[in-house]
Design a protein around this motif. Sequence first.
Motif, PDB file in Angstrom:
ATOM      1  N   SER A  15     -15.518  -5.582   5.234  1.00 32.23           N
ATOM      2  CA  SER A  15     -14.382  -5.710   6.150  1.00 32.23           C
ATOM      3  C   SER A  15     -13.921  -4.335   6.607  1.00 32.23           C
ATOM      4  O   SER A  15     -13.635  -4.125   7.791  1.00 32.23           O
ATOM      5  CB  SER A  15     -13.234  -6.465   5.484  1.00 32.23           C
ATOM      6  OG  SER A  15     -13.597  -7.794   5.209  1.00 32.23           O
ATOM      7  N   THR A  29     -12.090  -6.315  15.334  1.00 35.88           N
ATOM      8  CA  THR A  29     -12.558  -6.551  13.967  1.00 35.88           C
ATOM      9  C   THR A  29     -12.517  -8.034  13.647  1.00 35.88           C
ATOM     10  O   THR A  29     -13.459  -8.574  13.062  1.00 35.88           O
ATOM     11  CB  THR A  29     -11.712  -5.768  12.948  1.00 35.88           C
ATOM     12  OG1 THR A  29     -11.706  -4.384  13.308  1.00 35.88           O
ATOM     13  CG2 THR A  29     -12.248  -5.943  11.549  1.00 35.88           C
ATOM     14  N   LEU A  33     -15.771 -10.225  12.599  1.00 36.87           N
ATOM     15  CA  LEU A  33     -15.828 -10.902  11.305  1.00 36.87           C
ATOM     16  C   LEU A  33     -15.639 -12.408  11.418  1.00 36.87           C
ATOM     17  O   LEU A  33     -15.688 -13.120  10.417  1.00 36.87           O
ATOM     18  CB  LEU A  33     -14.757 -10.327  10.357  1.00 36.87           C
ATOM     19  CG  LEU A  33     -14.911  -8.869   9.963  1.00 36.87           C
ATOM     20  CD1 LEU A  33     -13.698  -8.409   9.153  1.00 36.87           C
ATOM     21  CD2 LEU A  33     -16.202  -8.667   9.173  1.00 36.87           C
ATOM     22  N   VAL A  40      -7.582 -10.016   8.921  1.00 35.22           N
ATOM     23  CA  VAL A  40      -8.058  -8.627   8.919  1.00 35.22           C
ATOM     24  C   VAL A  40      -6.955  -7.701   8.435  1.00 35.22           C
ATOM     25  O   VAL A  40      -7.199  -6.806   7.615  1.00 35.22           O
ATOM     26  CB  VAL A  40      -8.558  -8.211  10.319  1.00 35.22           C
ATOM     27  CG1 VAL A  40      -8.899  -6.730  10.361  1.00 35.22           C
ATOM     28  CG2 VAL A  40      -9.743  -9.059  10.735  1.00 35.22           C
ATOM     29  N   ARG A  43      -6.692  -8.045   4.729  1.00 32.35           N
ATOM     30  CA  ARG A  43      -7.816  -7.393   4.056  1.00 32.35           C
ATOM     31  C   ARG A  43      -7.654  -5.882   4.034  1.00 32.35           C
ATOM     32  O   ARG A  43      -7.975  -5.228   3.041  1.00 32.35           O
ATOM     33  CB  ARG A  43      -9.134  -7.770   4.726  1.00 32.35           C
ATOM     34  CG  ARG A  43      -9.536  -9.198   4.483  1.00 32.35           C
ATOM     35  CD  ARG A  43     -10.819  -9.516   5.203  1.00 32.35           C
ATOM     36  NE  ARG A  43     -11.171 -10.921   5.073  1.00 32.35           N
ATOM     37  CZ  ARG A  43     -12.206 -11.488   5.667  1.00 32.35           C
ATOM     38  NH1 ARG A  43     -13.023 -10.751   6.421  1.00 32.35           N
ATOM     39  NH2 ARG A  43     -12.450 -12.767   5.510  1.00 32.35           N
TER      40      ARG A  43
END
Length: 85
Positions: A15, A29, A33, A40, A43
């Motif tokens: 990640s 992102t 992902l 995100v 994470r």
Amino acid sequence: MLAYDEQHGTDAANSLEAFLRCRRSWQRTAAALNAHKQTVMYRMRRVEQITGRVLAQTSDLADLWLALQAGELLDGSGDLDSLEE
């Protein structure tokens, strides 16, 4: 972070790598992902907690990027040809 991922069945390192590859854009992102933007963001907060680094701090960001690059070189997935140019 890799040990944490292995112990907890998470994917924080990948990640983070995606976040950096996407130039720290939450939206790009998330798309890369196939995750929600809030996921995100969560994470990346976990990455900060795990590593003790702050992604808004340039020196910490550089440390994390260098660690990812070193990991790629050590496991053979890095592009060693680019080092010779």
